[in-house]
Design a protein around this motif. Structure first.
Motif, PDB file in Angstrom:
ATOM      1  N   ALA A  32       0.393  -1.012   0.504  1.00  0.00           N
ATOM      2  CA  ALA A  32      -0.389  -0.232  -0.408  1.00  0.00           C
ATOM      3  C   ALA A  32       0.750   1.365  -0.351  1.00  0.00           C
ATOM      4  O   ALA A  32       0.616   2.403  -0.642  1.00  0.00           O
ATOM      5  N   ALA A  33       1.698   0.886   0.661  1.00  0.00           N
ATOM      6  CA  ALA A  33       2.921   2.365   1.121  1.00  0.00           C
ATOM      7  C   ALA A  33       3.305   2.817  -0.693  1.00  0.00           C
ATOM      8  O   ALA A  33       3.484   4.161  -1.071  1.00  0.00           O
ATOM      9  N   GLY A  34       4.023   1.791  -1.136  1.00  0.00           N
ATOM     10  CA  GLY A  34       4.544   1.984  -2.491  1.00  0.00           C
ATOM     11  C   GLY A  34       2.988   2.722  -3.306  1.00  0.00           C
ATOM     12  O   GLY A  34       3.700   3.385  -4.219  1.00  0.00           O
ATOM     13  N   GLU A  35       2.064   2.032  -3.289  1.00  0.00           N
ATOM     14  CA  GLU A  35       0.678   2.796  -3.959  1.00  0.00           C
ATOM     15  C   GLU A  35       0.561   3.927  -4.422  1.00  0.00           C
ATOM     16  O   GLU A  35       0.745   4.638  -4.760  1.00  0.00           O
ATOM     17  N   ALA A  36       1.187   3.774  -2.699  1.00  0.00           N
ATOM     18  CA  ALA A  36       0.875   5.560  -2.299  1.00  0.00           C
ATOM     19  C   ALA A  36       1.828   6.763  -3.001  1.00  0.00           C
ATOM     20  O   ALA A  36       1.485   7.434  -3.199  1.00  0.00           O
ATOM     21  N   ALA A  37       3.029   5.754  -3.144  1.00  0.00           N
ATOM     22  CA  ALA A  37       3.724   6.598  -3.431  1.00  0.00           C
ATOM     23  C   ALA A  37       3.972   7.028  -5.165  1.00  0.00           C
ATOM     24  O   ALA A  37       4.805   7.761  -5.233  1.00  0.00           O
ATOM     25  N   GLN A  38       3.763   6.136  -5.508  1.00  0.00           N
ATOM     26  CA  GLN A  38       3.599   6.129  -7.149  1.00  0.00           C
ATOM     27  C   GLN A  38       2.059   5.871  -7.937  1.00  0.00           C
ATOM     28  O   GLN A  38       2.566   6.766  -8.968  1.00  0.00           O
ATOM     29  N   VAL A  39       1.424   6.416  -7.439  1.00  0.00           N
ATOM     30  CA  VAL A  39       0.263   6.614  -7.924  1.00  0.00           C
ATOM     31  C   VAL A  39      -0.230   7.845  -7.793  1.00  0.00           C
ATOM     32  O   VAL A  39      -0.496   8.277  -6.442  1.00  0.00           O
ATOM     33  N   ARG A 159       9.092  -2.075  17.141  1.00  0.00           N
ATOM     34  CA  ARG A 159       8.929  -2.466  15.904  1.00  0.00           C
ATOM     35  C   ARG A 159       9.545  -1.319  14.611  1.00  0.00           C
ATOM     36  O   ARG A 159       9.833  -1.114  13.560  1.00  0.00           O
ATOM     37  N   TYR A 160      10.737  -1.238  15.033  1.00  0.00           N
ATOM     38  CA  TYR A 160      12.012  -0.292  14.928  1.00  0.00           C
ATOM     39  C   TYR A 160      12.573  -0.505  12.923  1.00  0.00           C
ATOM     40  O   TYR A 160      12.785  -0.206  12.426  1.00  0.00           O
ATOM     41  N   ASP A 161      11.992  -2.211  13.062  1.00  0.00           N
ATOM     42  CA  ASP A 161      12.856  -2.564  11.197  1.00  0.00           C
ATOM     43  C   ASP A 161      11.863  -1.787  10.507  1.00  0.00           C
ATOM     44  O   ASP A 161      11.489  -2.046   9.099  1.00  0.00           O
ATOM     45  N   GLU A 162       9.979  -2.204  11.078  1.00  0.00           N
ATOM     46  CA  GLU A 162       9.115  -1.490  10.022  1.00  0.00           C
ATOM     47  C   GLU A 162       9.621  -0.682   9.928  1.00  0.00           C
ATOM     48  O   GLU A 162       9.093   0.259   8.473  1.00  0.00           O
ATOM     49  N   VAL A 163       9.871   0.618  10.963  1.00  0.00           N
ATOM     50  CA  VAL A 163      10.143   1.844  10.773  1.00  0.00           C
ATOM     51  C   VAL A 163      10.712   1.990  10.019  1.00  0.00           C
ATOM     52  O   VAL A 163      10.735   3.072   8.688  1.00  0.00           O
ATOM     53  N   ARG A 164      11.798   1.631   9.814  1.00  0.00           N
ATOM     54  CA  ARG A 164      13.194   1.484   9.117  1.00  0.00           C
ATOM     55  C   ARG A 164      13.046   0.995   7.452  1.00  0.00           C
ATOM     56  O   ARG A 164      12.990   2.070   6.647  1.00  0.00           O
ATOM     57  N   THR A 165      12.353   0.324   7.421  1.00  0.00           N
ATOM     58  CA  THR A 165      11.663  -0.364   6.175  1.00  0.00           C
ATOM     59  C   THR A 165      10.334   0.679   5.360  1.00  0.00           C
ATOM     60  O   THR A 165      10.834   0.805   3.519  1.00  0.00           O
ATOM     61  N   ARG A 166       9.795   1.131   6.599  1.00  0.00           N
ATOM     62  CA  ARG A 166       9.226   2.401   5.739  1.00  0.00           C
ATOM     63  C   ARG A 166       9.556   3.294   4.767  1.00  0.00           C
ATOM     64  O   ARG A 166       9.130   3.583   3.882  1.00  0.00           O
ATOM     65  N   CYS A 167      10.219   4.424   5.966  1.00  0.00           N
ATOM     66  CA  CYS A 167      11.215   5.523   5.189  1.00  0.00           C
ATOM     67  C   CYS A 167      12.557   5.382   4.332  1.00  0.00           C
ATOM     68  O   CYS A 167      12.555   5.724   3.544  1.00  0.00           O
ATOM     69  N   ILE A 168      12.799   3.824   4.422  1.00  0.00           N
ATOM     70  CA  ILE A 168      13.898   3.659   3.551  1.00  0.00           C
ATOM     71  C   ILE A 168      13.023   3.472   1.904  1.00  0.00           C
ATOM     72  O   ILE A 168      13.596   4.205   0.989  1.00  0.00           O
ATOM     73  N   ALA A 169      11.535   3.188   2.217  1.00  0.00           N
ATOM     74  CA  ALA A 169      10.845   2.503   0.495  1.00  0.00           C
ATOM     75  C   ALA A 169      11.382   4.400   0.265  1.00  0.00           C
ATOM     76  O   ALA A 169      10.473   4.717  -0.721  1.00  0.00           O
ATOM     77  N   LEU A 170      10.641   5.375   1.905  1.00  0.00           N
ATOM     78  CA  LEU A 170      10.354   6.521   0.973  1.00  0.00           C
ATOM     79  C   LEU A 170      11.072   7.270   0.364  1.00  0.00           C
ATOM     80  O   LEU A 170      11.335   7.829  -0.781  1.00  0.00           O
ATOM     81  N   ALA A 171      12.343   6.893   1.405  1.00  0.00           N
ATOM     82  CA  ALA A 171      13.517   7.977   0.688  1.00  0.00           C
ATOM     83  C   ALA A 171      14.032   7.108  -0.915  1.00  0.00           C
ATOM     84  O   ALA A 171      14.464   7.718  -1.161  1.00  0.00           O
ATOM     85  N   ASP A 172      13.842   5.849  -1.568  1.00  0.00           N
ATOM     86  CA  ASP A 172      14.638   5.024  -2.257  1.00  0.00           C
ATOM     87  C   ASP A 172      13.025   5.919  -3.717  1.00  0.00           C
ATOM     88  O   ASP A 172      13.719   6.349  -4.692  1.00  0.00           O
ATOM     89  N   GLU A 173      12.279   6.265  -3.161  1.00  0.00           N
ATOM     90  CA  GLU A 173      11.657   6.516  -4.451  1.00  0.00           C
ATOM     91  C   GLU A 173      11.591   8.285  -4.440  1.00  0.00           C
ATOM     92  O   GLU A 173      11.233   8.699  -5.442  1.00  0.00           O
ATOM     93  N   ALA A 174      11.756   9.386  -3.196  1.00  0.00           N
ATOM     94  CA  ALA A 174      12.575  10.266  -3.667  1.00  0.00           C
ATOM     95  C   ALA A 174      13.146  10.553  -4.704  1.00  0.00           C
ATOM     96  O   ALA A 174      13.320  11.272  -5.308  1.00  0.00           O
ATOM     97  N   GLU A 175      14.394   9.482  -4.410  1.00  0.00           N
ATOM     98  CA  GLU A 175      15.620   9.376  -5.331  1.00  0.00           C
ATOM     99  C   GLU A 175      15.037   8.650  -6.607  1.00  0.00           C
ATOM    100  O   GLU A 175      15.888   9.729  -7.471  1.00  0.00           O
TER     101      GLU A 175
END
Length: 286
Positions: A32-39, A159-175
């Motif tokens: 869902a997060a990926g879809e939010a960033a892309q669509v 659940r720090y790994d989940e926070v990290r995963t989401r934030c990395i995904a946002l940073a990658d999408e921004a890049e």
């Protein structure tokens, strides 16, 4: 908002340290997060410019419709005192004049700040790129699919790994896009607060300080009109305190760590200790 007890205690133990306030929230499922960033609901290249309703001040920003429309306003429609526009219609040059953002405001809008090099001196122009129904709908959709409040839920639960995963995904999408403009703004804001804490937890203190500086420098310098850098720094320090409390770090040890770390964070964010302390005391309540 009252500062958490864990942070108040750590700051007391740190002596000359800083202060903290509430952190924020966490994560949506990866798909869902990926879809939010892309669509997107609409293409802001096709919308008409809309200027009515604002003066360009921090209190009444110019309402626009997406990042491109914002750049076009600054490049073409804005007029310096006495007339004229130094960008002469160059939207790319106008985009480079964006010095940061104020916010999020009560509606969750990040208000962009542009410094226009007018002949008589730089003029700050405040622009709300969410100032149209289409962008409001996009922002609502982003919240539904990638609710930034969930970031805090995951962080508070450890659940720090989940926070990290989401934030990395946002940073990658921004890049990938070359800009963070189209990312869910509140999620980006909260990732900027949580990332230094996660790096500290991983033993990467130097990287945590660099990340804190990068986040702070994306906002205007501290001034009587803008305290967002101080608020962001308070959120970062609070996130670190909450993390240590969750990890059962003894309070005295946490205070000693904070005493060593806080001066580095203050320098990275260009915030003086007195300003930080006053803001913390105000956030702590009576």
């Amino acid at each position: 908002m009252t500062a958490p007890r864990s942070l108040v205690l750590l700051l007391a133990l740190a002596g000359c340290g800083g202060h903290g306030r509430g952190g924020k929230r966490d994560v949506a499922p990866p798909d869902a997060a990926g879809e939010a960033a892309q669509v997107k609901l609409f293409d802001d290249m096709s919308v008409e410019s809309r200027t009515g309703g604002g003066t360009g001040s921090a209190e009444a920003p110019i309402p626009r419709c997406g990042p491109r429309d914002s750049y076009q306003y600054v490049a073409r429609e804005f007029r310096c005192p006495g007339g004229g526009n130094p960008f002469d219609g160059d939207a790319q040059a106008a985009s480079a004049a964006r010095t940061g953002s104020l916010g999020p405001d009560a509606r969750g809008h990040m208000i962009d700040v542009y410094e226009v090099p007018c002949p008589k001196g730089k003029v700050e122009v405040f622009v709300d790129m969410y100032g149209c129904p289409e962008m409001e709908a996009q922002l609502l959709r982003d919240r539904n699919l990638a609710d930034p409040l969930e970031l805090d839920v995951h962080f508070a639960a450890g659940r720090y790994d989940e926070v990290r995963t989401r934030c990395i995904a946002l940073a990658d999408e921004a890049e990938r896009r070359g800009s963070s403009e189209d990312s869910p703004s509140l999620s980006v804001y909260h990732c900027g607060i949580f990332t230094p804490a996660l790096l500290v937890r991983a033993g990467l203190t130097d990287q945590a300080v660099v990340a804190a500086g990068q986040t702070c420098q994306s906002y205007p310098p501290v001034s009587p009109r803008s305290s967002v850098r101080v608020e962001v720094l308070i959120g970062m320090v609070d996130a670190i305190a909450r993390m240590w409390a969750g990890d059962k770090v003894p309070a005295r040890e946490g205070g000693e760590r904070l005493q060593a770390l806080l001066p580095q964070l203050l320098r990275a964010c260009a915030v003086d200790a007195d300003t930080f302390m006053r803001a913390f005391e105000a956030a702590s309540g009576p």
